[in-house]
Each structure stands twice: as structure tokens, then as C-alpha cells.
Design a protein around this motif. Structure first.
Motif, PDB file in Angstrom:
ATOM      1  N   ALA A 140       2.030  41.785  85.078  1.00 54.64           N
ATOM      2  CA  ALA A 140       1.190  42.604  85.460  1.00 54.64           C
ATOM      3  C   ALA A 140       1.406  42.902  87.434  1.00 54.64           C
ATOM      4  N   MET A 141       2.213  43.995  87.757  1.00 54.23           N
ATOM      5  CA  MET A 141       3.028  44.256  88.905  1.00 54.23           C
ATOM      6  C   MET A 141       1.818  44.487  89.528  1.00 54.23           C
ATOM      7  N   ASP A 142       0.440  45.986  88.967  1.00 54.20           N
ATOM      8  CA  ASP A 142      -0.389  45.944  89.775  1.00 54.20           C
ATOM      9  C   ASP A 142      -1.047  45.078  90.806  1.00 54.20           C
ATOM     10  N   ILE A 143      -1.717  44.143  90.168  1.00 58.31           N
ATOM     11  CA  ILE A 143      -2.166  42.677  90.869  1.00 58.31           C
ATOM     12  C   ILE A 143      -1.493  41.610  91.209  1.00 58.31           C
ATOM     13  N   ALA A 144       0.041  41.916  91.206  1.00 56.32           N
ATOM     14  CA  ALA A 144       0.850  40.947  91.924  1.00 56.32           C
ATOM     15  C   ALA A 144       0.403  40.252  93.252  1.00 56.32           C
ATOM     16  N   GLY A 145       0.299  39.346  93.592  1.00 53.69           N
ATOM     17  CA  GLY A 145      -0.276  38.585  94.835  1.00 53.69           C
ATOM     18  C   GLY A 145      -1.598  39.148  95.359  1.00 53.69           C
ATOM     19  N   ARG A 146      -2.124  39.287  94.744  1.00 60.09           N
ATOM     20  CA  ARG A 146      -4.157  39.661  95.021  1.00 60.09           C
ATOM     21  C   ARG A 146      -5.162  38.061  94.752  1.00 60.09           C
ATOM     22  N   GLY A 147      -4.376  37.313  93.895  1.00 64.49           N
ATOM     23  CA  GLY A 147      -4.680  36.261  93.444  1.00 64.49           C
ATOM     24  C   GLY A 147      -5.856  36.022  92.728  1.00 64.49           C
ATOM     25  N   ILE A 148      -5.827  37.003  91.575  1.00 65.33           N
ATOM     26  CA  ILE A 148      -6.949  37.560  91.168  1.00 65.33           C
ATOM     27  C   ILE A 148      -6.085  37.277  89.980  1.00 65.33           C
ATOM     28  N   ALA A 149      -5.076  36.831  89.239  1.00 61.47           N
ATOM     29  CA  ALA A 149      -4.501  36.566  88.249  1.00 61.47           C
ATOM     30  C   ALA A 149      -5.218  35.380  87.107  1.00 61.47           C
ATOM     31  N   ASP A 150      -5.656  35.204  85.590  1.00 60.43           N
ATOM     32  CA  ASP A 150      -5.323  34.569  84.799  1.00 60.43           C
ATOM     33  C   ASP A 150      -4.514  33.624  84.549  1.00 60.43           C
ATOM     34  N   PRO A 151      -4.656  32.311  84.246  1.00 63.88           N
ATOM     35  CA  PRO A 151      -3.739  31.449  84.170  1.00 63.88           C
ATOM     36  C   PRO A 151      -3.909  30.823  82.831  1.00 63.88           C
ATOM     37  N   THR A 152      -4.899  31.383  81.970  1.00 62.44           N
ATOM     38  CA  THR A 152      -5.168  31.059  80.823  1.00 62.44           C
ATOM     39  C   THR A 152      -4.187  30.956  79.615  1.00 62.44           C
ATOM     40  N   ALA A 153      -3.383  32.237  79.421  1.00 57.24           N
ATOM     41  CA  ALA A 153      -2.264  31.918  78.632  1.00 57.24           C
ATOM     42  C   ALA A 153      -1.287  31.142  78.818  1.00 57.24           C
ATOM     43  N   LEU A 154      -1.063  30.853  79.914  1.00 52.90           N
ATOM     44  CA  LEU A 154      -0.139  29.813  80.067  1.00 52.90           C
ATOM     45  C   LEU A 154      -0.998  28.669  80.040  1.00 52.90           C
ATOM     46  N   LEU A 155      -1.913  28.164  80.110  1.00 53.21           N
ATOM     47  CA  LEU A 155      -2.664  27.476  80.021  1.00 53.21           C
ATOM     48  C   LEU A 155      -2.412  27.078  78.156  1.00 53.21           C
ATOM     49  N   ARG A 156      -2.210  28.129  77.558  1.00 54.08           N
ATOM     50  CA  ARG A 156      -3.081  27.252  76.157  1.00 54.08           C
ATOM     51  C   ARG A 156      -1.041  27.192  75.436  1.00 54.08           C
ATOM     52  N   THR A 157      -0.290  28.758  76.347  1.00 54.20           N
ATOM     53  CA  THR A 157       1.237  27.719  75.894  1.00 54.20           C
ATOM     54  C   THR A 157       1.567  26.495  76.250  1.00 54.20           C
ATOM     55  N   ILE A 158       1.546  26.471  77.119  1.00 52.86           N
ATOM     56  CA  ILE A 158       1.533  24.314  78.028  1.00 52.86           C
ATOM     57  C   ILE A 158       0.901  22.938  76.658  1.00 52.86           C
ATOM     58  N   ALA A 159      -0.392  23.950  76.065  1.00 52.56           N
ATOM     59  CA  ALA A 159      -0.969  23.042  75.224  1.00 52.56           C
ATOM     60  C   ALA A 159      -0.513  23.282  74.074  1.00 52.56           C
ATOM     61  N   LEU A 160      -0.120  24.482  73.684  1.00 50.80           N
ATOM     62  CA  LEU A 160       1.180  23.925  72.415  1.00 50.80           C
ATOM     63  C   LEU A 160       1.883  23.934  71.981  1.00 50.80           C
ATOM     64  N   LEU A 161       3.069  23.312  73.114  1.00 56.71           N
ATOM     65  CA  LEU A 161       4.288  23.081  73.262  1.00 56.71           C
ATOM     66  C   LEU A 161       4.256  21.373  73.844  1.00 56.71           C
TER      67      LEU A 161
END
Length: 322
Positions: free
Chosen positions: A292-313
Motif C-alpha cells: 500500500a505505497m499510496d498510503i504509507a506514512g500517513r498513519g491510516i493503515a489497518d492492522p486487522t489482517a496482521l492481527l488475524r495472522t498473529i492469532a492464527l500462528l
């Protein structure tokens, strides 16, 4: 806040430092309770990760995080949103260090934030997604490591990945399909599905409808399916991907091409899927979205998928914390 019970030891690689990886890593760690956070170690360029923490309002959290310096890059190249060869080198270095630590027994699994393939290729590094890197670091053939997408109630393994259709078809063999299914079955068993029902997609529409739409399925997927059933696995197909997915009666689907598997997952779990690289002696998972280079550094990225991945592993389910 998200709470994970009984977390395993996880190495979290920053991904492309100019993408949203550093931001979603910090946001995800901020959303965990202390016990879960203490079992996760960040791998990546410290200056970039610290800057992301400050931008997310988590400057105080940074000093409490476990961190291993990896993929250090010159500040002149660390520009959010820029596609840069130095960022590609950093991406691979961070993930490699995390994988090596996992193979050494320090961690149980690796999570890698999104990469940018153009940046990696600009650096002159051969790369066709994290599965190829896992294969190289673990010293196994690339055709024994596969991507498994998990999301939207589906598990879809990809026999081929980031390559043109002619290239994918040229290296597609019954042996490749056999390797993919066996790797997928082992992954399902590790995720708690002891005897998965496997749906095998065809190569051509309608799985070629005999030979009406080509000879590829008769040459590749049909003999692979026969061999798998003879080995005692619960395998149905080959069948058209559209028909098989509409039935929703399988625990694992085997896609022949990238888009066959990615499209249904991303329709059902937009920006919320996990992407596991399976088949080697180190387990790595990324997220089912890009850098998501278009929004990088803007503070609006959503960590939901990463949290789901942490839970999965972690082998746990994220639950709301009071």
C-alpha cells in the motif's frame, strides 16, 4: 484491544520499510496485551520502526518492544511510499534473519509484513513471493514450498504463484500438484483439521470437460488426483474452480494459478486474510494484502489482517479485551 491466549514465540519482520509494514506492525503490537506482545520480536531497521511508532502515537511503546536490528538502510532511501531497491534489500534481509532465527529454534514461526516485488527485483534479487524466499533460506526446492491463503472461511493453496500463465503452465506437472496437496494436508493438520477434504481445481474452465478445452487436465490434474486418492487422501476433482467453490464442502482447495485462489479470498476477506508459506522446516505467514505505497506514512493503515495472522500462528482466537 485484542487479547491472545497462550501465544507462541513469533518473529515479526517489517516487510518493505517504505510501505505500511512498519506501521501495521506497531499498531498490531499496541493492540495486544503485555503477555502476547512479550512473545513477539520485531525484525527490521530500528530507525524506520521507531519513526513509525512516533507517527502512530506509540513512542512510549517502542522502548518496551523486543527488537532485532535487521535490514538497516540509509535514511536517504527510507522514504514512505517510495519504491526503492534499498528497501527491497531491507525487506529480504529482515525476513531472512527472522527465518534463520526460527530455524535455530529461537522462534516457533515467522510473520512477515508486506513486501514490494518491484523493489526487490530492482535490487537484483530473485524473488517470486515469500514462498521462494522460505525455500531458499531453508535449502529446499522452490516447488516444495507453497502459499496457503486463509480467510473468509476458506483455505486455498496455490500450486503456482507470481509468474505468467505460460510460465506457470510450463512447470506444472502431476508431481507439483502432488507436492502441493501433501503440503496443504500437513498444514491443515497443524491447524487442527486432521483429515481435510480437498477440492482440486482444474487448469482449464470446467477442468477441460474431458479434452474439449485442452489436454492439460488429462495430462496433469487427473493423474495427480488419482494418485492422491490411491494414497488414501480425501481428494475430489479436478473440477472447475467456480463450481467447486460454490459447493463450500471442502476444508482445503488447490488452485492451479494465482488468480484462481486470490480472487475468492480477497472477495470474502478483503485486507483480512493470512498468507502462509508452507512445506519447509520454518513456517512463515504474511498478510493477504500488499504494501500500500499510496498510503504509507500517513498513519491510516489497518492492522486487522496482521492481527488475524498473529492469532492464527499463535493457535488462538482474538477476543475483545475489557
Amino acid at each position: 484491544m485484542t487479547q491472545l491466549r497462550e501465544p507462541r514465540r513469533l518473529a515479526l519482520a517489517a516487510g518493505d520499510p517504505n510501505g505500511i509494514g512498519p506501521e501495521i506492525a506497531i499498531k498490531a503490537l499496541a493492540a495486544l496485551d503485555d503477555a502476547a506482545r512479550d512473545c513477539i520480536t520485531l525484525f527490521g531497521p530500528g530507525e524506520v520502526l521507531q519513526r513509525a511508532a512516533q507517527q502512530c502515537g506509540q513512542a512510549a511503546l517502542w522502548s518496551r518492544l523486543r527488537h532485532v536490528e535487521a535490514g538497516t538502510m540509509d535514511a536517504a532511501h527510507a522514504v514512505p511510499g517510495r519504491i526503492d531497491a534499498a528497501a527491497g534489500v531491507s525487506t529480504v534481509a529482515s525476513a531472512t534473519a527472522a527465518l534463520q532465527a526460527c530455524r535455530a529454534g529461537t522462534f516457533d514461526a515467522v510473520i512477515a509484513c508486506p513486501h514490494h516485488e518491484t523493489a526487490i527485483h530492482q535490487a537484483g534479487i530473485a524473488f517470486s513471493g515469500y514462498p521462494s524466499l522460505v525455500a531458499r533460506v531453508c535449502g529446499v526446492p522452490e516447488d516444495e514450498v507453497f502459499m496457503l491463503l486463509v480467510g473468509g472461511g476458506l483455505r486455498i493453496l496455490h500450486a503456482t504463484l507470481h509468474e505468467s500463465v505460460p510460465t506457470a503452465l510450463a512447470r506444472m506437472t502431476p508431481a507439483l500438484v502432488l507436492n502441493a496437496v501433501h503440503a496443504g494436508v500437513r498444514a491443515c493438520q497443524a491447524l487442527g483439521v486432521n483429515r481435510p477434504r480437498v477440492g482440486l481445481f482444474g487448469i482449464n474452465p470446467h477442468a477441460s470437460e474431458g479434452t474439449l478445452f485442452g489436454l492439460e487436465d488429462q495430462r496433469i490434474t487427473v493423474p495427480a488426483a488419482q494418485a492422491l486418492r490411491a494414497a488414501g487422501l480425501d481428494v475430489e476433482g479436478p473440477q472447475g474452480a467456480d463450481v467447486m467453490l460454490s459447493q463450500r464442502r471442502h476444508d482445503l482447495y488447490i488452485a492451479m494459478f494465482h488468480d484462481q485462489g486470490h480472487i475468492p479470498i480477497k472477495l470474502l476477506a478483503p485486507n483480512a486474510a493470512s498468507a502462509l508459506s508452507i512445506g519447509a522446516d520454518a513456517l512463515l505467514s504474511s498478510v493477504g494484502h500488499g504494501s500500500a505505497m499510496d498510503i504509507a506514512g500517513r498513519g491510516i493503515a489497518d492492522p486487522t489482517a496482521l492481527l488475524r495472522t498473529i492469532a492464527l500462528l499463535s493457535g488462538t482466537t482474538p477476543t475483545p479485551s475489557p
